[in-house]
Design a protein around this motif. Structure first.
Motif, PDB file in Angstrom:
ATOM      1  N   SER A  17      90.407  93.063 -75.211  1.00  0.00           N
ATOM      2  CA  SER A  17      90.590  92.298 -73.960  1.00  0.00           C
ATOM      3  C   SER A  17      89.252  91.790 -73.450  1.00  0.00           C
ATOM      4  CB  SER A  17      91.226  93.166 -72.870  1.00  0.00           C
ATOM      5  OG  SER A  17      92.453  93.646 -73.312  1.00  0.00           O
ATOM      6  N   HIS A  18      88.235  92.646 -73.576  1.00  0.00           N
ATOM      7  CA  HIS A  18      86.892  92.239 -73.151  1.00  0.00           C
ATOM      8  C   HIS A  18      86.447  91.004 -73.961  1.00  0.00           C
ATOM      9  CE1 HIS A  18      82.605  92.786 -72.010  1.00  0.00           C
ATOM     10  NE2 HIS A  18      82.387  92.393 -73.246  1.00  0.00           N
ATOM     11  N   HIS A  19      86.668  91.055 -75.271  1.00  0.00           N
ATOM     12  CA  HIS A  19      86.306  89.907 -76.123  1.00  0.00           C
ATOM     13  C   HIS A  19      87.054  88.646 -75.683  1.00  0.00           C
ATOM     14  CE1 HIS A  19      83.866  91.403 -79.640  1.00  0.00           C
ATOM     15  NE2 HIS A  19      84.103  92.507 -78.968  1.00  0.00           N
ATOM     16  N   MET A  20      88.352  88.800 -75.418  1.00  0.00           N
ATOM     17  CA  MET A  20      89.169  87.661 -74.983  1.00  0.00           C
ATOM     18  C   MET A  20      88.622  87.075 -73.685  1.00  0.00           C
ATOM     19  SD  MET A  20      91.557  86.666 -76.845  1.00  0.00           S
ATOM     20  CE  MET A  20      92.488  85.702 -75.646  1.00  0.00           C
ATOM     21  N   PHE A  21      88.275  87.976 -72.752  1.00  0.00           N
ATOM     22  CA  PHE A  21      87.774  87.537 -71.447  1.00  0.00           C
ATOM     23  C   PHE A  21      86.495  86.709 -71.634  1.00  0.00           C
ATOM     24  CE2 PHE A  21      85.438  88.801 -67.371  1.00  0.00           C
ATOM     25  CZ  PHE A  21      85.996  87.762 -66.640  1.00  0.00           C
ATOM     26  N   PHE A  22      85.556  87.270 -72.407  1.00  0.00           N
ATOM     27  CA  PHE A  22      84.286  86.565 -72.572  1.00  0.00           C
ATOM     28  C   PHE A  22      84.435  85.271 -73.356  1.00  0.00           C
ATOM     29  CE2 PHE A  22      80.575  88.347 -70.573  1.00  0.00           C
ATOM     30  CZ  PHE A  22      81.128  89.467 -69.972  1.00  0.00           C
ATOM     31  N   SER A  23      85.415  85.219 -74.260  1.00  0.00           N
ATOM     32  CA  SER A  23      85.547  83.985 -75.037  1.00  0.00           C
ATOM     33  C   SER A  23      86.135  82.847 -74.206  1.00  0.00           C
ATOM     34  CB  SER A  23      86.389  84.224 -76.295  1.00  0.00           C
ATOM     35  OG  SER A  23      87.706  84.495 -75.920  1.00  0.00           O
ATOM     36  N   THR A  24      86.621  83.168 -73.009  1.00  0.00           N
ATOM     37  CA  THR A  24      87.174  82.109 -72.150  1.00  0.00           C
ATOM     38  C   THR A  24      86.419  82.018 -70.817  1.00  0.00           C
ATOM     39  OG1 THR A  24      88.760  83.673 -71.212  1.00  0.00           O
ATOM     40  CG2 THR A  24      89.516  82.377 -73.097  1.00  0.00           C
ATOM     41  N   ALA A  25      85.273  82.706 -70.742  1.00  0.00           N
ATOM     42  CA  ALA A  25      84.538  82.767 -69.472  1.00  0.00           C
ATOM     43  C   ALA A  25      83.229  81.992 -69.551  1.00  0.00           C
ATOM     44  CB  ALA A  25      84.241  84.234 -69.142  1.00  0.00           C
ATOM     45  N   LEU A  26      82.552  81.905 -68.413  1.00  0.00           N
ATOM     46  CA  LEU A  26      81.198  81.332 -68.387  1.00  0.00           C
ATOM     47  C   LEU A  26      80.230  82.476 -68.126  1.00  0.00           C
ATOM     48  CD1 LEU A  26      81.139  78.042 -66.274  1.00  0.00           C
ATOM     49  CD2 LEU A  26      80.463  78.338 -68.652  1.00  0.00           C
ATOM     50  N   PRO A  27      79.606  83.012 -69.176  1.00  0.00           N
ATOM     51  CA  PRO A  27      78.721  84.168 -68.996  1.00  0.00           C
ATOM     52  C   PRO A  27      77.338  83.722 -68.519  1.00  0.00           C
ATOM     53  CG  PRO A  27      78.939  83.619 -71.325  1.00  0.00           C
ATOM     54  CD  PRO A  27      79.694  82.563 -70.563  1.00  0.00           C
ATOM     55  N   LEU A  28      77.026  84.040 -67.257  1.00  0.00           N
ATOM     56  CA  LEU A  28      75.780  83.541 -66.652  1.00  0.00           C
ATOM     57  C   LEU A  28      74.892  84.662 -66.111  1.00  0.00           C
ATOM     58  CD1 LEU A  28      77.410  80.503 -64.766  1.00  0.00           C
ATOM     59  CD2 LEU A  28      75.775  80.309 -66.641  1.00  0.00           C
ATOM     60  N   ILE A  29      75.041  85.865 -66.657  1.00  0.00           N
ATOM     61  CA  ILE A  29      74.151  86.966 -66.251  1.00  0.00           C
ATOM     62  C   ILE A  29      72.798  86.740 -66.938  1.00  0.00           C
ATOM     63  CG2 ILE A  29      73.722  89.454 -66.408  1.00  0.00           C
ATOM     64  CD1 ILE A  29      76.145  89.305 -64.759  1.00  0.00           C
ATOM     65  N   ALA A  30      71.728  86.728 -66.144  1.00  0.00           N
ATOM     66  CA  ALA A  30      70.416  86.324 -66.688  1.00  0.00           C
ATOM     67  C   ALA A  30      69.821  87.317 -67.683  1.00  0.00           C
ATOM     68  CB  ALA A  30      69.438  86.090 -65.545  1.00  0.00           C
ATOM     69  N   SER A  31      70.399  88.516 -67.772  1.00  0.00           N
ATOM     70  CA  SER A  31      69.808  89.517 -68.687  1.00  0.00           C
ATOM     71  C   SER A  31      70.623  89.708 -69.967  1.00  0.00           C
ATOM     72  CB  SER A  31      69.673  90.856 -67.960  1.00  0.00           C
ATOM     73  OG  SER A  31      70.900  91.236 -67.402  1.00  0.00           O
ATOM     74  N   GLU A  32      71.613  88.850 -70.191  1.00  0.00           N
ATOM     75  CA  GLU A  32      72.482  89.057 -71.358  1.00  0.00           C
ATOM     76  C   GLU A  32      72.392  87.882 -72.328  1.00  0.00           C
ATOM     77  OE1 GLU A  32      76.384  89.600 -69.662  1.00  0.00           O
ATOM     78  OE2 GLU A  32      75.871  91.553 -68.832  1.00  0.00           O
ATOM     79  N   ASN A  33      72.872  88.138 -73.547  1.00  0.00           N
ATOM     80  CA  ASN A  33      73.019  87.062 -74.526  1.00  0.00           C
ATOM     81  C   ASN A  33      73.955  87.559 -75.624  1.00  0.00           C
ATOM     82  OD1 ASN A  33      72.585  84.563 -75.838  1.00  0.00           O
ATOM     83  ND2 ASN A  33      70.450  84.556 -75.209  1.00  0.00           N
ATOM     84  N   ILE A  34      74.242  86.731 -76.582  1.00  0.00           N
ATOM     85  CA  ILE A  34      75.077  87.149 -77.707  1.00  0.00           C
ATOM     86  C   ILE A  34      74.255  87.096 -78.988  1.00  0.00           C
ATOM     87  CG2 ILE A  34      77.508  86.749 -77.167  1.00  0.00           C
ATOM     88  CD1 ILE A  34      76.965  83.808 -77.895  1.00  0.00           C
TER      89      ILE A  34
END
Ligand code: DSN
Length: 442
Positions: free
Chosen positions: A20-37
């Motif tokens: 579910s977490h993967h699904m959420f992130f694949s449809t979200a706009l991840p804008l936390i300045a300390s994260e990346n993939i």
């Protein structure tokens, strides 16, 4: 519920949650300045057998057998880091940015020494915090913290006021032993050159927490503190850098023994070798694509700052073009508190973090629900969402925060926008699918 489930059912539930977490992130706009993939190549390294092994000590001098390939990978990583950061000495064993900072404190200071850095409200990291706030520097290493003076209009350290402050500290025999630039909010380059010259007259050690801007330094888009007078640079490897979550320290040969000893046996025993392998691969990506990526990250952040400001948002640092990094800081106080707005945005699939603003303590606000939000564009740029899409993103923010539209409705727009951006850019394979859930067992 868990009490009535079998171990296998619980295991499946955990996998469901991860999915579910993967699904959420694949449809979200991840804008936390300390994260990346990370890329598929980095993922492949992370799931290797390296993750089951121990390699205490320095490559070639381990206190465990079985490390011959691990040693070579660590050696390659060190060489790549030396090249990326023009560093004489590199230690890639710290397992996080906090661990890297703690190793620097251990190498250069003892309990009771004074360290000068930014307060959390002005951009310092929690690992630089005072004892009474539970920060690593104060509570774990016993450092006595003094803050740089800060100019809110410039959103930067005030050089002259800081010099005046240090002269006062000198009278009380409290000269800072360690100076720490950098931190968690870093919109503009810090005055490392100006202040290093001054602090060297006191024999202070100059450090820089480059966790946020490591990839921008490697890509040549942000100040390299080692070239401006810093003795040591600490970092995490997963914000603007392409790596998995771990840390690193850069310095000069004259400090190598002190740093090596502080890292092991000081703050790590084994150093999580699967992420070392991932970092090695990520470093090759940085060498190949870092320049192009860093340029686009800064361009996108600046453009998003303009787009948000033109819609009425109070984006800090306006006089200087909002930012020279991947970050933006917005004062949202006229629309609500940062924590509440963070939750509202999350309901639309826009993920940011609440952030203390430099003047929040004076208006009675704390980190729990401060007056600001922080945005970082480094992850979306890796998805190909670059400066050309700044207006679309700013529209989402305007709809939710200013026009008070229903976040559920905006969620659908965010989902549909994200459909075009499924793969990871700036890596060797076109097929690198972001947020893919890798299923090895059914
Ligand atoms: N607190 C993290 C941040 O800057 O978001 C870093 O550890």
């Amino acid at each position: 519920m868990i009490e009535r489930m079998s171990p296998l059912e619980i295991r499946d539930r955990i996998f469901e949650l991860i999915k579910s977490h993967h699904m959420f992130f694949s449809t979200a706009l991840p804008l936390i300045a300390s994260e990346n993939i990370v890329s598929e190549a980095v993922k492949q390294a992370i799931i290797s057998d390296f993750g089951h092994r121990y390699a205490e000590g320095w490559p070639g001098e381990r206190v465990y057998a079985g490390c011959r390939y691990i040693d070579e990978v660590e050696g390659i990583t060190i060489s790549l880091f030396k090249k990326l950061f023009s560093a004489e000495f590199v230690d890639v064993r710290p397992i996080s940015g906090v661990t890297a900072n703690l190793a620097v404190y251990t190498a250069f200071t003892t309990c009771g020494d004074v360290m000068m850095c930014l307060s959390i409200a002005k951009g310092g990291h929690i690992s630089m915090g005072k004892r009474e706030f539970g920060g690593t520097a104060g509570a774990v290493h016993g450092l006595d913290i003094e803050y740089f003076e800060f100019d809110v209009n410039e959103m930067n350290i005030d050089v002259d006021a800081t010099i005046r402050k240090v002269k006062k500290l000198e009278k009380d025999n409290r000269i800072p032993k360690l100076i720490y630039f950098g931190g968690s909010v870093l919109l503009f380059e810090h005055p490392v050159k100006e202040l290093s010259e001054f602090f060297k007259t006191y024999d202070s050690i100059v450090g820089y927490d480059a966790a946020h801007v490591a990839g921008l330094i490697a890509g040549g888009e942000f100040q390299n503190p080692l070239k401006e007078g810093a003795d040591v640079v600490s970092m995490s490897t997963h914000k603007t850098f392409f790596g998995p979550q771990r840390g690193a320290i850069l310095s000069f040969n004259k400090h190598s023994e002190a740093i090596k000893k502080a890292v092991f046996p000081g703050v790590v025993s084994n150093h999580h070798l699967h992420t070392l392998a991932g970092l090695a691969i990520a470093s090759t990506e940085m060498i190949a694509f870092g320049k192009e990526y860093a340029k686009e990250v800064v361009r996108t952040a600046k453009k998003l700052g303009e787009s948000l400001s033109s819609r009425g948002f109070n984006v800090l640092g306006e006089a200087k073009g909002f930012t020279d990094s991947h970050q933006l800081l917005i004062d949202v106080f006229e629309y609500g508190l940062g924590g509440d707005i963070e939750k509202l945005l999350e309901r639309a699939g826009i993920i940011v973090n609440r952030n203390l603003l430099p003047y929040d303590p004076q208006r009675g606000l704390s980190f729990k629900n401060p007056g600001g939000i922080r945005i970082g564009v480094q992850e979306i740029v890796r998805l190909g969402i670059n400066h050309k899409y700044a207006d679309i993103i700013a529209d989402f923010f305007e709809k939710i925060i200013i026009k008070k539209e229903d976040p559920k409705k905006v969620r659908e727009d965010v989902k549909s926008f994200r459909k075009e951006f499924k793969s990871i850019k700036y890596c060797f394979e076109d097929i690198s699918e972001a947020y893919k859930y890798i299923e090895l067992v059914k």
